[in-house]
Design a protein around this motif. Sequence first.
Motif, short mmCIF file in Angstrom:
data_model
loop_
_atom_site.label_atom_id
_atom_site.label_comp_id
_atom_site.label_asym_id
_atom_site.label_seq_id
_atom_site.Cartn_x
_atom_site.Cartn_y
_atom_site.Cartn_z
N TYR A 118 0.82 -1.14 0.09
CA TYR A 118 -0.03 0.14 -0.06
C TYR A 118 1.03 1.21 0.22
CZ TYR A 118 -3.42 -3.59 2.00
OH TYR A 118 -4.12 -4.74 2.00
N TYR A 119 0.50 2.17 -0.64
CA TYR A 119 1.27 3.42 -1.08
C TYR A 119 0.25 4.59 -0.97
CZ TYR A 119 5.30 0.77 -2.84
OH TYR A 119 6.54 0.09 -3.01
N MET A 120 1.04 5.71 -0.34
CA MET A 120 0.64 6.87 -0.30
C MET A 120 1.42 7.80 -1.47
SD MET A 120 -2.16 7.73 1.35
CE MET A 120 -2.31 9.41 1.82
N LEU A 121 0.83 8.50 -2.35
CA LEU A 121 1.60 9.33 -3.51
C LEU A 121 1.30 10.93 -3.14
CD1 LEU A 121 0.48 6.90 -6.35
CD2 LEU A 121 2.51 6.67 -4.88
N TYR A 122 2.14 11.59 -3.17
CA TYR A 122 2.12 12.85 -3.00
C TYR A 122 3.13 13.80 -3.57
CZ TYR A 122 0.82 17.47 -1.04
OH TYR A 122 0.35 18.96 -0.48
N LYS A 123 2.72 14.53 -4.49
CA LYS A 123 3.48 15.59 -5.33
C LYS A 123 4.77 14.63 -5.87
CE LYS A 123 2.01 19.64 -3.37
NZ LYS A 123 2.44 21.19 -2.60
N GLY A 124 4.50 13.57 -6.48
CA GLY A 124 5.39 12.71 -7.24
C GLY A 124 6.28 11.98 -6.41
N TYR A 137 5.31 6.57 -0.81
CA TYR A 137 5.35 6.41 0.76
C TYR A 137 4.77 4.99 1.03
CZ TYR A 137 6.35 11.30 0.92
OH TYR A 137 6.92 12.92 0.46
N LEU A 138 5.66 4.34 1.06
CA LEU A 138 5.26 2.69 1.35
C LEU A 138 4.67 2.80 2.80
CD1 LEU A 138 4.94 -0.23 0.50
CD2 LEU A 138 7.40 -0.59 1.41
N SER A 139 3.45 2.52 2.78
CA SER A 139 2.78 2.63 4.29
C SER A 139 2.37 1.40 4.87
CB SER A 139 1.45 3.63 4.19
OG SER A 139 0.55 2.91 3.28
N GLN A 140 2.21 0.27 3.94
CA GLN A 140 1.98 -1.01 4.67
C GLN A 140 2.34 -2.23 3.74
OE1 GLN A 140 -2.56 -0.09 5.16
NE2 GLN A 140 -2.02 -0.96 6.92
N SER A 141 2.52 -3.50 4.18
CA SER A 141 2.54 -4.56 3.49
C SER A 141 1.91 -5.57 4.06
CB SER A 141 4.03 -4.87 3.06
OG SER A 141 4.46 -5.37 4.33
N GLY A 142 1.07 -6.52 3.48
CA GLY A 142 0.43 -7.65 4.18
C GLY A 142 0.68 -8.83 3.32
N MET A 198 -1.31 -2.53 -4.49
CA MET A 198 -1.01 -3.57 -5.48
C MET A 198 -0.94 -5.08 -4.92
SD MET A 198 1.83 -1.84 -7.88
CE MET A 198 1.99 -2.90 -9.17
N GLN A 199 -1.54 -5.91 -5.47
CA GLN A 199 -1.58 -7.36 -5.30
C GLN A 199 -0.83 -8.31 -5.92
OE1 GLN A 199 -6.03 -7.97 -5.15
NE2 GLN A 199 -6.15 -7.06 -3.09
N GLY A 200 0.04 -9.24 -5.38
CA GLY A 200 0.65 -10.45 -6.06
C GLY A 200 1.02 -11.57 -5.30
#
Length: 433
Positions: free
Chosen positions: A198-204, A207-212, A264-266
Amino acid sequence: MNDLRGKKLLLLGGVQPMCEVVKEARKLGVIVYVTDYLEDSPAKKIADKSFLVSTTDVDRIVDLCLKEGVNGVFTGYTDSMLPYCRQICDRLGFPFWGNEKNVEKCIDKTKFKLMCEEVGIKVVPWKIANADNYNEVKDQLNFPVVIKPVDNSGSRGVYKCFSKEKYNDLCKKSLAFSKKGEIMIERMMNLNNEFSVYYMLYKGKSYLSQSGDRYVHAVDSNKAPIGQGMSFPSIHLNEWINKMEPLMKNLFKRNEMNDGFVFMQGFYENGDFFMHEAGYRLAGGFAYKYVDWMSGYNQVQQLIRYSLTGEMQLTEIEKSNPFFCKNTFLLTVAMNPGKIDSIEGLEEIENISGVMEVCQLHFVGDDISSVGATSRVFAYILCVIDSKKQLSELIEKIATALVVKNTQNQNMLTELVSPDKIHLFYEDENTNR
Protein backbone atom coordinates in the motif's frame (compact mmCIF):
# COMPACT_ATOMS: atom_id res chain seq x y z
CA MET A 1 -8.12 25.94 13.30
CA ASN A 2 -9.83 23.49 10.93
CA ASP A 3 -9.55 24.82 7.38
CA LEU A 4 -11.97 22.19 6.04
CA ARG A 5 -14.88 22.97 8.33
CA GLY A 6 -18.03 23.78 6.39
CA LYS A 7 -16.72 22.56 3.05
CA LYS A 8 -19.06 20.29 1.09
CA LEU A 9 -17.90 16.89 -0.17
CA LEU A 10 -19.96 14.73 -2.52
CA LEU A 11 -19.37 10.96 -2.29
CA LEU A 12 -20.12 8.84 -5.35
CA GLY A 13 -21.66 5.57 -4.17
CA GLY A 14 -23.21 4.82 -0.81
CA VAL A 15 -22.02 1.25 -0.22
CA GLN A 16 -21.37 0.21 3.38
CA PRO A 17 -17.58 0.85 3.35
CA MET A 18 -18.26 4.46 2.33
CA CYS A 19 -19.84 4.97 5.74
CA GLU A 20 -16.29 5.10 7.09
CA VAL A 21 -15.48 7.92 4.67
CA VAL A 22 -18.54 9.81 5.91
CA LYS A 23 -17.33 9.41 9.50
CA GLU A 24 -13.78 10.53 8.69
CA ALA A 25 -15.05 13.59 6.80
CA ARG A 26 -17.28 14.52 9.72
CA LYS A 27 -14.26 14.50 12.04
CA LEU A 28 -12.83 17.24 9.83
CA GLY A 29 -16.01 19.29 10.02
CA VAL A 30 -16.88 18.55 6.38
CA ILE A 31 -20.51 18.51 5.22
CA VAL A 32 -21.08 15.19 3.45
CA TYR A 33 -23.40 14.49 0.54
CA VAL A 34 -23.91 11.06 -1.05
CA THR A 35 -25.39 10.12 -4.41
CA ASP A 36 -26.15 6.90 -6.28
CA TYR A 37 -29.13 5.21 -7.95
CA LEU A 38 -30.35 3.50 -4.74
CA GLU A 39 -32.84 5.05 -2.35
CA ASP A 40 -31.49 3.43 0.82
CA SER A 41 -27.77 2.80 0.35
CA PRO A 42 -25.98 2.66 3.74
CA ALA A 43 -23.89 5.84 3.49
CA LYS A 44 -26.97 7.87 2.55
CA LYS A 45 -28.50 7.04 5.92
CA ILE A 46 -25.75 8.87 7.82
CA ALA A 47 -24.91 11.63 5.29
CA ASP A 48 -25.96 15.25 5.76
CA LYS A 49 -27.83 15.09 2.48
CA SER A 50 -28.36 12.49 -0.23
CA PHE A 51 -29.47 12.44 -3.85
CA LEU A 52 -31.05 9.84 -6.13
CA VAL A 53 -28.71 10.45 -9.06
CA SER A 54 -26.71 7.65 -10.65
CA THR A 55 -22.94 7.97 -10.29
CA THR A 56 -22.63 7.38 -14.03
CA ASP A 57 -24.78 10.40 -14.94
CA VAL A 58 -21.94 12.88 -15.22
CA ASP A 59 -24.05 15.78 -16.56
CA ARG A 60 -26.60 15.60 -13.74
CA ILE A 61 -23.93 15.29 -11.05
CA VAL A 62 -22.06 18.30 -12.43
CA ASP A 63 -25.30 20.30 -12.28
CA LEU A 64 -25.96 18.98 -8.77
CA CYS A 65 -22.52 20.12 -7.58
CA LEU A 66 -22.99 23.60 -9.03
CA LYS A 67 -26.45 23.95 -7.50
CA GLU A 68 -25.38 22.72 -4.04
CA GLY A 69 -22.07 24.56 -3.93
CA VAL A 70 -20.06 21.36 -3.58
CA ASN A 71 -16.30 21.86 -3.05
CA GLY A 72 -15.03 18.40 -3.99
CA VAL A 73 -16.04 14.93 -5.18
CA PHE A 74 -14.70 11.65 -3.78
CA THR A 75 -15.11 7.94 -4.36
CA GLY A 76 -13.47 4.81 -3.05
CA TYR A 77 -13.52 0.99 -2.87
CA THR A 78 -15.10 0.46 -6.31
CA ASP A 79 -13.07 0.62 -9.53
CA SER A 80 -16.08 1.34 -11.72
CA MET A 81 -16.68 4.69 -10.02
CA LEU A 82 -13.23 6.10 -10.75
CA PRO A 83 -13.66 7.14 -14.41
CA TYR A 84 -16.90 9.00 -13.61
CA CYS A 85 -15.36 10.70 -10.59
CA ARG A 86 -12.43 11.85 -12.72
CA GLN A 87 -14.73 13.20 -15.45
CA ILE A 88 -16.84 15.11 -12.93
CA CYS A 89 -13.78 16.60 -11.24
CA ASP A 90 -12.27 17.59 -14.58
CA ARG A 91 -15.50 19.31 -15.64
CA LEU A 92 -15.71 21.24 -12.37
CA GLY A 93 -12.01 21.95 -11.94
CA PHE A 94 -11.89 19.89 -8.74
CA PRO A 95 -8.77 17.98 -7.66
CA PHE A 96 -8.60 14.30 -8.58
CA TRP A 97 -5.53 12.14 -7.95
CA GLY A 98 -5.39 10.34 -11.30
CA ASN A 99 -5.79 10.99 -15.00
CA GLU A 100 -7.65 9.09 -17.70
CA LYS A 101 -4.70 6.86 -18.64
CA ASN A 102 -3.36 5.85 -15.24
CA VAL A 103 -6.81 5.23 -13.80
CA GLU A 104 -7.64 2.96 -16.74
CA LYS A 105 -4.35 1.08 -16.32
CA CYS A 106 -5.23 0.26 -12.73
CA ILE A 107 -8.74 -0.89 -13.68
CA ASP A 108 -8.03 -2.88 -16.84
CA LYS A 109 -6.02 -5.97 -15.93
CA THR A 110 -4.38 -6.15 -19.36
CA LYS A 111 -3.14 -2.58 -19.23
CA PHE A 112 -1.96 -3.09 -15.66
CA LYS A 113 0.18 -6.07 -16.67
CA LEU A 114 1.71 -4.13 -19.55
CA MET A 115 2.38 -1.16 -17.26
CA CYS A 116 4.32 -3.43 -14.88
CA GLU A 117 6.26 -5.20 -17.62
CA GLU A 118 7.37 -1.87 -19.10
CA VAL A 119 9.38 -1.11 -15.95
CA GLY A 120 10.63 -4.63 -15.29
CA ILE A 121 8.09 -5.72 -12.68
CA LYS A 122 7.21 -9.38 -13.08
CA VAL A 123 3.55 -10.33 -13.42
CA VAL A 124 1.60 -13.55 -13.15
CA PRO A 125 1.90 -15.24 -16.59
CA TRP A 126 -1.16 -14.37 -18.65
CA LYS A 127 -3.04 -14.47 -21.93
CA ILE A 128 -6.03 -12.49 -23.22
CA ALA A 129 -9.07 -13.97 -24.93
CA ASN A 130 -12.52 -12.94 -26.13
CA ALA A 131 -15.68 -14.68 -27.27
CA ASP A 132 -14.20 -15.33 -30.73
CA ASN A 133 -10.84 -16.84 -29.80
CA TYR A 134 -10.89 -18.31 -26.28
CA ASN A 135 -11.10 -21.82 -27.71
CA GLU A 136 -7.96 -21.22 -29.78
CA VAL A 137 -6.11 -19.94 -26.70
CA LYS A 138 -6.89 -23.17 -24.87
CA ASP A 139 -4.16 -25.11 -26.68
CA GLN A 140 -1.53 -22.60 -25.51
CA LEU A 141 -2.28 -23.10 -21.81
CA ASN A 142 -0.82 -25.24 -19.07
CA PHE A 143 -3.59 -26.11 -16.63
CA PRO A 144 -4.65 -25.25 -13.95
CA VAL A 145 -5.44 -21.61 -14.76
CA VAL A 146 -7.55 -18.75 -13.38
CA ILE A 147 -10.07 -17.11 -15.71
CA LYS A 148 -11.21 -13.55 -14.94
CA PRO A 149 -12.83 -10.56 -16.69
CA VAL A 150 -10.25 -7.90 -17.53
CA ASP A 151 -12.42 -5.06 -16.22
CA ASN A 152 -14.19 -6.16 -13.06
CA SER A 153 -13.29 -6.32 -9.38
CA GLY A 154 -14.40 -7.89 -6.10
CA SER A 155 -13.73 -11.42 -7.47
CA ARG A 156 -16.81 -11.19 -9.70
CA GLY A 157 -16.56 -13.55 -12.65
CA VAL A 158 -13.36 -15.18 -11.44
CA TYR A 159 -13.12 -18.94 -11.91
CA LYS A 160 -10.44 -21.57 -11.36
CA CYS A 161 -10.10 -24.07 -14.18
CA PHE A 162 -8.30 -27.35 -13.70
CA SER A 163 -8.91 -29.03 -17.06
CA LYS A 164 -9.57 -28.42 -20.74
CA GLU A 165 -12.97 -30.06 -20.37
CA LYS A 166 -14.35 -27.25 -18.20
CA TYR A 167 -12.46 -24.41 -19.86
CA ASN A 168 -15.01 -23.33 -22.51
CA ASP A 169 -17.91 -23.20 -20.07
CA LEU A 170 -15.97 -21.15 -17.52
CA CYS A 171 -14.78 -18.73 -20.20
CA LYS A 172 -18.40 -18.06 -21.19
CA LYS A 173 -19.34 -17.44 -17.54
CA SER A 174 -16.44 -15.05 -17.00
CA LEU A 175 -17.12 -13.14 -20.23
CA ALA A 176 -20.58 -12.28 -18.90
CA PHE A 177 -18.88 -10.08 -16.27
CA SER A 178 -16.76 -8.09 -18.74
CA LYS A 179 -18.04 -4.89 -20.34
CA LYS A 180 -15.19 -5.06 -22.85
CA GLY A 181 -15.95 -8.67 -23.68
CA GLU A 182 -12.44 -9.80 -22.74
CA ILE A 183 -11.07 -12.25 -20.22
CA MET A 184 -7.62 -12.86 -18.82
CA ILE A 185 -6.31 -16.38 -18.33
CA GLU A 186 -3.55 -16.56 -15.74
CA ARG A 187 -1.36 -19.29 -14.38
CA MET A 188 -2.83 -20.52 -11.10
CA MET A 189 -0.46 -19.41 -8.35
CA ASN A 190 -0.08 -20.77 -4.83
CA LEU A 191 -2.78 -18.99 -2.84
CA ASN A 192 -0.71 -19.32 0.33
CA ASN A 193 1.84 -16.87 -1.09
CA GLU A 194 -0.40 -13.87 -1.79
CA PHE A 195 0.53 -10.43 -0.50
CA SER A 196 -0.33 -6.75 -0.87
CA VAL A 197 1.52 -3.44 -0.64
CA TYR A 198 0.00 0.00 0.00
CA TYR A 199 1.37 3.40 -1.02
CA MET A 200 0.51 7.02 -0.41
CA LEU A 201 1.53 9.27 -3.31
CA TYR A 202 2.01 13.01 -3.00
CA LYS A 203 3.58 15.51 -5.37
CA GLY A 204 5.51 12.86 -7.24
CA LYS A 205 6.89 11.01 -4.22
CA SER A 206 5.77 7.58 -3.03
CA TYR A 207 5.52 6.47 0.60
CA LEU A 208 5.23 2.76 1.36
CA SER A 209 2.81 2.64 4.28
CA GLN A 210 1.87 -1.05 4.61
CA SER A 211 2.53 -4.55 3.39
CA GLY A 212 0.55 -7.66 4.27
CA ASP A 213 0.25 -11.39 3.67
CA ARG A 214 -3.21 -12.68 2.71
CA TYR A 215 -4.89 -15.87 3.89
CA VAL A 216 -7.78 -17.46 2.03
CA HIS A 217 -10.15 -20.43 2.12
CA ALA A 218 -11.37 -22.19 -1.02
CA VAL A 219 -15.05 -22.83 -0.28
CA ASP A 220 -15.69 -23.75 -3.91
CA SER A 221 -12.73 -25.29 -5.74
CA ASN A 222 -13.90 -23.72 -9.02
CA LYS A 223 -14.34 -20.12 -7.83
CA ALA A 224 -12.22 -17.40 -6.32
CA PRO A 225 -11.38 -18.18 -2.68
CA ILE A 226 -12.91 -16.40 0.29
CA GLY A 227 -10.55 -14.11 2.19
CA GLN A 228 -9.84 -15.08 5.79
CA GLY A 229 -7.48 -12.33 6.83
CA MET A 230 -4.22 -10.51 6.39
CA SER A 231 -1.18 -10.18 8.65
CA PHE A 232 0.88 -6.98 8.79
CA PRO A 233 3.70 -6.43 8.06
CA SER A 234 4.38 -8.98 5.32
CA ILE A 235 7.13 -11.46 6.10
CA HIS A 236 8.58 -10.40 2.71
CA LEU A 237 8.73 -6.69 3.58
CA ASN A 238 12.52 -6.33 3.71
CA GLU A 239 12.90 -8.20 0.43
CA TRP A 240 10.22 -6.05 -1.20
CA ILE A 241 12.02 -2.87 -0.18
CA ASN A 242 15.39 -4.11 -1.44
CA LYS A 243 14.16 -5.56 -4.75
CA MET A 244 11.02 -3.69 -5.71
CA GLU A 245 11.09 -0.12 -4.40
CA PRO A 246 13.21 1.27 -7.29
CA LEU A 247 10.91 -0.43 -9.81
CA MET A 248 7.80 0.91 -8.09
CA LYS A 249 9.14 4.45 -8.02
CA ASN A 250 9.82 4.18 -11.76
CA LEU A 251 6.31 2.82 -12.38
CA PHE A 252 4.69 5.71 -10.53
CA LYS A 253 6.86 8.30 -12.26
CA ARG A 254 6.46 6.83 -15.76
CA ASN A 255 2.67 6.78 -15.42
CA GLU A 256 2.33 10.19 -13.75
CA MET A 257 0.85 8.68 -10.61
CA ASN A 258 1.79 11.66 -8.49
CA ASP A 259 -0.95 11.79 -5.86
CA GLY A 260 -3.44 9.55 -4.08
CA PHE A 261 -3.51 6.02 -2.72
CA VAL A 262 -2.42 2.86 -4.56
CA PHE A 263 -2.47 -0.77 -3.52
CA MET A 264 -0.98 -3.66 -5.46
CA GLN A 265 -1.54 -7.40 -5.05
CA GLY A 266 0.67 -10.26 -6.10
CA PHE A 267 2.37 -13.51 -5.20
CA TYR A 268 5.80 -14.36 -3.82
CA GLU A 269 7.39 -17.40 -5.43
CA ASN A 270 10.98 -18.70 -5.36
CA GLY A 271 12.44 -15.36 -4.36
CA ASP A 272 10.46 -13.29 -6.89
CA PHE A 273 7.39 -11.06 -6.74
CA PHE A 274 4.68 -11.54 -9.38
CA MET A 275 2.01 -8.83 -9.48
CA HIS A 276 -1.53 -9.43 -10.72
CA GLU A 277 -3.79 -6.51 -9.72
CA ALA A 278 -3.81 -2.92 -8.50
CA GLY A 279 -6.22 -0.28 -7.29
CA TYR A 280 -5.81 3.49 -7.62
CA ARG A 281 -8.26 3.96 -4.77
CA LEU A 282 -8.93 2.96 -1.18
CA ALA A 283 -8.49 -0.75 -0.50
CA GLY A 284 -11.17 -2.80 1.24
CA GLY A 285 -10.57 -4.08 4.73
CA PHE A 286 -10.07 -0.67 6.40
CA ALA A 287 -6.34 -1.31 6.90
CA TYR A 288 -5.88 2.48 6.92
CA LYS A 289 -7.06 2.31 10.54
CA TYR A 290 -3.86 0.44 11.42
CA VAL A 291 -1.79 3.22 9.83
CA ASP A 292 -3.73 5.75 11.91
CA TRP A 293 -3.19 3.72 15.08
CA MET A 294 0.46 2.82 14.46
CA SER A 295 1.95 5.59 12.33
CA GLY A 296 -0.23 8.39 13.65
CA TYR A 297 -1.92 9.78 10.54
CA ASN A 298 -5.20 9.10 8.80
CA GLN A 299 -4.91 8.28 5.11
CA VAL A 300 -8.62 8.68 4.37
CA GLN A 301 -8.63 12.13 5.92
CA GLN A 302 -5.63 13.09 3.81
CA LEU A 303 -7.41 11.92 0.65
CA ILE A 304 -10.51 13.87 1.66
CA ARG A 305 -8.31 16.92 2.18
CA TYR A 306 -6.84 16.43 -1.28
CA SER A 307 -10.29 16.16 -2.89
CA LEU A 308 -11.32 19.46 -1.31
CA THR A 309 -8.09 21.46 -1.65
CA GLY A 310 -5.64 19.68 -3.94
CA GLU A 311 -3.23 19.45 -1.02
CA MET A 312 -2.27 16.92 1.64
CA GLN A 313 -0.25 17.44 4.80
CA LEU A 314 3.31 16.37 3.99
CA THR A 315 4.34 16.18 7.64
CA GLU A 316 1.59 13.61 8.17
CA ILE A 317 2.30 11.48 5.09
CA GLU A 318 6.00 11.38 5.96
CA LYS A 319 5.03 9.43 9.07
CA SER A 320 4.42 6.41 6.80
CA ASN A 321 6.28 3.43 8.23
CA PRO A 322 5.54 -0.12 7.03
CA PHE A 323 7.42 -1.60 9.99
CA PHE A 324 4.63 -1.57 12.56
CA CYS A 325 5.73 -1.65 16.18
CA LYS A 326 3.56 -4.73 16.76
CA ASN A 327 2.01 -7.53 14.76
CA THR A 328 -1.45 -6.71 13.47
CA PHE A 329 -3.97 -9.08 11.93
CA LEU A 330 -7.01 -8.12 9.89
CA LEU A 331 -9.44 -10.98 10.47
CA THR A 332 -11.98 -11.43 7.67
CA VAL A 333 -15.29 -12.98 8.69
CA ALA A 334 -17.09 -14.32 5.60
CA MET A 335 -20.54 -15.79 5.04
CA ASN A 336 -22.34 -18.32 2.92
CA PRO A 337 -25.15 -16.92 0.72
CA GLY A 338 -28.52 -16.34 2.38
CA LYS A 339 -30.61 -13.79 4.27
CA ILE A 340 -29.39 -12.72 7.72
CA ASP A 341 -31.99 -13.30 10.42
CA SER A 342 -29.96 -12.88 13.62
CA ILE A 343 -26.52 -11.73 14.82
CA GLU A 344 -25.04 -12.41 18.25
CA GLY A 345 -21.72 -11.78 19.94
CA LEU A 346 -20.44 -8.55 18.41
CA GLU A 347 -20.49 -6.60 21.66
CA GLU A 348 -18.62 -9.40 23.42
CA ILE A 349 -15.99 -9.46 20.65
CA GLU A 350 -15.43 -5.70 20.86
CA ASN A 351 -14.39 -6.17 24.50
CA ILE A 352 -11.86 -8.96 23.85
CA SER A 353 -8.28 -7.93 24.59
CA GLY A 354 -6.43 -7.47 21.30
CA VAL A 355 -9.48 -6.42 19.28
CA MET A 356 -8.95 -2.87 18.09
CA GLU A 357 -12.18 -2.45 16.13
CA VAL A 358 -14.99 -4.40 14.48
CA CYS A 359 -16.00 -3.08 11.05
CA GLN A 360 -19.38 -4.64 10.27
CA LEU A 361 -20.51 -4.69 6.64
CA HIS A 362 -23.78 -6.65 6.80
CA PHE A 363 -26.77 -6.48 9.13
CA VAL A 364 -30.00 -8.30 9.95
CA GLY A 365 -32.20 -8.41 6.87
CA ASP A 366 -29.35 -8.27 4.36
CA ASP A 367 -29.61 -10.85 1.58
CA ILE A 368 -26.12 -12.08 0.74
CA SER A 369 -25.44 -12.96 -2.86
CA SER A 370 -23.04 -15.67 -3.99
CA VAL A 371 -21.66 -13.37 -6.71
CA GLY A 372 -18.26 -12.00 -5.73
CA ALA A 373 -16.21 -13.07 -2.75
CA THR A 374 -15.95 -9.50 -1.44
CA SER A 375 -19.72 -9.13 -1.12
CA ARG A 376 -19.77 -12.10 1.26
CA VAL A 377 -17.60 -10.43 3.92
CA PHE A 378 -19.66 -10.00 7.07
CA ALA A 379 -17.05 -8.02 9.00
CA TYR A 380 -13.41 -7.12 9.29
CA ILE A 381 -12.04 -7.46 12.82
CA LEU A 382 -8.88 -5.45 13.41
CA CYS A 383 -6.57 -7.20 15.86
CA VAL A 384 -3.34 -6.02 17.48
CA ILE A 385 -1.39 -8.82 19.10
CA ASP A 386 1.98 -9.54 20.72
CA SER A 387 2.42 -13.13 19.61
CA LYS A 388 0.99 -15.95 17.55
CA LYS A 389 -0.23 -17.57 20.76
CA GLN A 390 -2.30 -14.51 21.62
CA LEU A 391 -3.69 -14.41 18.07
CA SER A 392 -4.69 -18.07 18.28
CA GLU A 393 -6.54 -17.48 21.55
CA LEU A 394 -8.20 -14.36 20.13
CA ILE A 395 -9.48 -16.15 17.02
CA GLU A 396 -10.85 -18.97 19.17
CA LYS A 397 -12.75 -16.50 21.35
CA ILE A 398 -14.20 -14.77 18.29
CA ALA A 399 -15.26 -18.07 16.74
CA THR A 400 -17.04 -19.02 19.97
CA ALA A 401 -18.77 -15.68 20.48
CA LEU A 402 -19.98 -14.79 16.99
CA VAL A 403 -23.18 -16.37 15.70
CA VAL A 404 -24.88 -15.31 12.45
CA LYS A 405 -27.93 -17.28 11.32
CA ASN A 406 -30.15 -17.22 8.26
CA THR A 407 -33.94 -17.38 8.07
CA GLN A 408 -33.76 -21.18 8.31
CA ASN A 409 -31.88 -20.87 11.62
CA GLN A 410 -28.69 -22.15 9.99
CA ASN A 411 -25.17 -20.88 10.62
CA MET A 412 -24.06 -18.54 7.83
CA LEU A 413 -20.40 -18.07 8.75
CA THR A 414 -17.58 -19.81 6.92
CA GLU A 415 -14.69 -21.10 9.00
CA LEU A 416 -12.20 -18.60 10.38
CA VAL A 417 -8.53 -18.77 9.47
CA SER A 418 -6.46 -21.43 11.20
CA PRO A 419 -3.68 -19.79 13.26
CA ASP A 420 -1.34 -22.56 12.08
CA LYS A 421 -1.37 -21.00 8.59
CA ILE A 422 -0.32 -17.55 9.78
CA HIS A 423 3.24 -16.22 9.69
CA LEU A 424 4.07 -13.10 11.70
CA PHE A 425 6.83 -10.60 10.93
CA TYR A 426 7.41 -10.07 14.65
CA GLU A 427 6.99 -13.24 16.67
CA ASP A 428 7.48 -11.28 19.88
CA GLU A 429 6.80 -7.66 20.87
CA ASN A 430 10.44 -7.29 21.96
CA THR A 431 11.82 -8.39 18.59
CA ASN A 432 13.89 -5.64 16.95
CA ARG A 433 13.96 -5.23 13.23
